[in-house]
Design a protein around this motif. Structure first.
Motif, PDB file in Angstrom:
ATOM      1  N   MET A  90     -10.851  19.786  89.310  1.00 11.92           N
ATOM      2  CA  MET A  90     -10.002  20.262  88.221  1.00 11.92           C
ATOM      3  C   MET A  90     -10.856  20.980  87.163  1.00 11.92           C
ATOM      4  SD  MET A  90      -8.871  19.650  84.954  1.00 11.92           S
ATOM      5  CE  MET A  90      -9.315  18.002  84.441  1.00 11.92           C
ATOM      6  N   ILE A  91     -11.982  20.343  86.806  1.00  6.51           N
ATOM      7  CA  ILE A  91     -12.827  20.973  85.775  1.00  6.51           C
ATOM      8  C   ILE A  91     -13.421  22.290  86.300  1.00  6.51           C
ATOM      9  CG2 ILE A  91     -14.910  20.689  84.334  1.00  6.51           C
ATOM     10  CD1 ILE A  91     -12.679  18.922  83.371  1.00  6.51           C
ATOM     11  N   ALA A  92     -13.763  22.337  87.588  1.00  4.28           N
ATOM     12  CA  ALA A  92     -14.297  23.588  88.143  1.00  4.28           C
ATOM     13  C   ALA A  92     -13.264  24.711  87.979  1.00  4.28           C
ATOM     14  CB  ALA A  92     -14.651  23.399  89.616  1.00  4.28           C
ATOM     15  N   THR A  93     -11.984  24.372  88.200  1.00  4.04           N
ATOM     16  CA  THR A  93     -10.926  25.376  88.076  1.00  4.04           C
ATOM     17  C   THR A  93     -10.781  25.825  86.615  1.00  4.04           C
ATOM     18  OG1 THR A  93      -9.818  24.091  89.793  1.00  4.04           O
ATOM     19  CG2 THR A  93      -8.530  25.832  88.765  1.00  4.04           C
ATOM     20  N   VAL A  94     -10.804  24.834  85.715  1.00  2.00           N
ATOM     21  CA  VAL A  94     -10.641  25.159  84.286  1.00  2.00           C
ATOM     22  C   VAL A  94     -11.827  26.018  83.792  1.00  2.00           C
ATOM     23  CG1 VAL A  94     -10.667  24.131  81.974  1.00  2.00           C
ATOM     24  CG2 VAL A  94      -9.204  23.155  83.741  1.00  2.00           C
ATOM     25  N   VAL A  95     -13.037  25.632  84.200  1.00  2.00           N
ATOM     26  CA  VAL A  95     -14.215  26.393  83.747  1.00  2.00           C
ATOM     27  C   VAL A  95     -14.170  27.813  84.314  1.00  2.00           C
ATOM     28  CG1 VAL A  95     -16.731  26.556  83.888  1.00  2.00           C
ATOM     29  CG2 VAL A  95     -15.678  24.355  83.396  1.00  2.00           C
ATOM     30  N   ALA A  96     -13.773  27.948  85.575  1.00  2.00           N
ATOM     31  CA  ALA A  96     -13.698  29.289  86.179  1.00  2.00           C
ATOM     32  C   ALA A  96     -12.722  30.155  85.398  1.00  2.00           C
ATOM     33  CB  ALA A  96     -13.263  29.183  87.631  1.00  2.00           C
ATOM     34  N   LYS A  97     -11.591  29.561  85.017  1.00  2.00           N
ATOM     35  CA  LYS A  97     -10.586  30.309  84.260  1.00  2.00           C
ATOM     36  C   LYS A  97     -11.160  30.743  82.905  1.00  2.00           C
ATOM     37  CE  LYS A  97      -6.677  31.671  82.508  1.00  2.00           C
ATOM     38  NZ  LYS A  97      -5.799  32.685  82.978  1.00  2.00           N
ATOM     39  N   SER A  98     -11.831  29.801  82.235  1.00  2.00           N
ATOM     40  CA  SER A  98     -12.330  30.117  80.897  1.00  2.00           C
ATOM     41  C   SER A  98     -13.422  31.187  80.954  1.00  2.00           C
ATOM     42  CB  SER A  98     -12.852  28.861  80.207  1.00  2.00           C
ATOM     43  OG  SER A  98     -14.088  28.522  80.768  1.00  2.00           O
ATOM     44  N   GLU A  99     -14.051  31.328  82.101  1.00  2.00           N
ATOM     45  CA  GLU A  99     -15.071  32.368  82.249  1.00  2.00           C
ATOM     46  C   GLU A  99     -14.448  33.687  82.736  1.00  2.00           C
ATOM     47  OE1 GLU A  99     -18.840  32.063  82.151  1.00  2.00           O
ATOM     48  OE2 GLU A  99     -18.094  30.588  80.713  1.00  2.00           O
ATOM     49  N   GLY A 100     -13.128  33.668  82.882  1.00  2.00           N
ATOM     50  CA  GLY A 100     -12.423  34.865  83.366  1.00  2.00           C
ATOM     51  C   GLY A 100     -12.725  35.154  84.823  1.00  2.00           C
ATOM     52  N   LYS A 101     -13.011  34.104  85.607  1.00  2.00           N
ATOM     53  CA  LYS A 101     -13.415  34.330  86.995  1.00  2.00           C
ATOM     54  C   LYS A 101     -12.467  33.700  88.004  1.00  2.00           C
ATOM     55  CE  LYS A 101     -17.501  36.120  86.275  1.00  2.00           C
ATOM     56  NZ  LYS A 101     -18.798  36.421  86.670  1.00  2.00           N
TER      57      LYS A 101
END
Ligand code: ASP
Length: 429
Positions: A414-425
């Protein structure tokens, strides 16, 4: 027809057949057959997963970092990831504390049961206590010292030294960015090729997953039930409310906390997320090891959730070692349960101490079976509870370990998904 089923369905079938077979084996009293001829296949599957964990972390982390344009992005990514991990852990411990205070499972264990459990499991307890003793005598900063290996080859030879390998991989990746490109093109190409090869190995190993999971489930059930189905059922009944409190907490995290995070930070639907991560959850459940599950988690997060390798290669291995929401919730519930069985009333300050130490203890737990219960000793010590209390919960620790590992792995994804989103990736559909 079976061939065309998706991976998760095949693993699920393996798991259910394993449960059915396990019960039949216990009923017919042919446990030795399971130990001699089925268990080895489970061990082989587990070994295969562990075998690829270290090379996977190294190759994928180095290739991920060397793809970043500058080092400052890495430190931003690191701070963001670790902060999110700590926030979810604190939420998990708090849920555990609230639930156990409301349900009070300890008040249902009578004096006779307490004495019986303490006697029956005190031998096993001595082993865990020994393991924890080394830890409690260390300096509070020992965890920092532990991150830096004195020998990279010996660090890579133990699956419990993941943070050390991560440290070396980060150092290597950062140096790769800093050296002029013309000098290291060959190294970069090599690492990126190596990464592809290892991902292919993961694919090959996963072909074996349904059989591996089947064998693991059979041997787990046989080990757990032993020869006496009746006494196991009785044990479950007396510790049932404690187990139920842990399970309710874990369900709340999976069904409420994680979807809320996904909903706030991304557009990934609840359904899509859980469908993508389901194979990793099944492997986590049957291996009780988030470290062994890492190759599967990484594959699912990258292929199904479309989180780019440069993010997942950093967030997931770090998560395996420091982010254990399921474990931290369980440690909080277990501590309060043990206090209650011993008739010890906990003060508000002690509850706060549990909040802090359970968070730290889960960070310090390795992603291997039973790590959570060893670190629980530290939480018990912090509020002055008798360590013997562990004997009360040892009997049903394995099934709870399976469940908390499932949550641990889901939290990392879940955190990997959230971090990817916040990085615009993040490709969101
Ligand atoms: N088995 C857990 C994991 O690998 C750790 C624990 O709670 O024992 O995530």
């Amino acid at each position: 027809m079976l061939r065309n089923l998706p991976l998760y369905a095949k693993i699920l079938i393996g798991m259910l057949l394993g449960l059915i077979f396990g019960f039949l084996i216990v009923i017919f009293g042919i446990q030795h057959f399971a130990t001699d001829y089925i268990k080895p296949f489970g061990t082989i599957f587990l070994n295969l997963l562990k075998l690829i964990a270290m090379p996977l972390i190294f190759a994928s982390l180095v290739s991920g970092i060397s793809g970043l344009s500058d080092v400052s992005r890495l430190s931003k990514l690191g701070i963001k990831t670790i902060s999110l991990y700590i926030v979810t852990t604190i939420i998990a411990v708090s849920i555990g504390l609230v639930l156990v205070s409301l349900i009070r499972p300890g008040s249902y264990v009578n004096e006779a049961k307490r004495v019986e459990l303490l006697e029956k499991y005190s031998f096993d307890l001595a082993k865990r206590q020994q393991a924890a003793e080394g830890i409690t005598q260390q300096s509070p900063l020992q965890f920092l010292v532990d991150i830096v290996p004195e020998n990279v080859v010996s660090a890579a030879s133990s699956n419990t030294s993941m943070l050390q390998v991560i440290f070396f991989a980060i150092l290597f990746g950062v140096a790769l960015i800093l050296v002029p490109n013309s000098k290291v093109t060959a190294v970069k190409d090599f690492i990126s090729g190596l990464n592809d090869v290892i991902l292919k190995i993961v694919d090959i190993v996963m072909l074996f997953a349904p059989f591996g999971v089947f064998a693991l489930m059979v041997s787990l059930l046989v080990d757990f039930v032993g020869t006496d189905l009746g006494s196991s059922a009785q044990l479950f009944a007396s510790l049932g409310l404690y187990a139920l409190t842990v399970v309710m907490g874990l369900i709340l995290i999976i069904a409420l906390v994680y979807p809320t995070f996904l909903w706030i930070y991304t557009k990934v639907s609840f359904k899509r997320f859980y469908r993508a991560i389901f194979p990793a959850q099944l492997v986590a459940f049957s291996t009780s090891s988030s470290a062994a599950t890492l190759p599967v988690t990484m594959e699912q997060v990258e292929k199904e959730l479309k989180v780019p390798n440069e993010i997942s290669s950093f967030v997931l291995p770090v998560g395996v070692t420091i982010n254990m929401d399921g474990t931290s919730l369980y440690q909080a519930v277990a501590t309060v349960f043990i206090a209650e069985v011993f008739g010890i009333e906990l003060t508000l300050v002690q509850l706060l101490t549990i909040l802090i130490t359970a968070t730290l203890a889960s960070i310090g737990s390795a992603g291997v079976p039973g790590a959570g219960i060893v670190m629980l000793i530290i939480v018990l010590n912090s509020v002055g509870l008798p360590v013997e209390g562990l004997a009360l919960i040892l009997a049903i620790d394995r099934p709870l370990d399976m469940l908390r590992t499932t949550v641990n792995v889901t939290g990392d994804a879940m955190i990997a998904t959230v971090v990817a989103k916040s990085e615009g990736k993040l490709i969101e559909n």
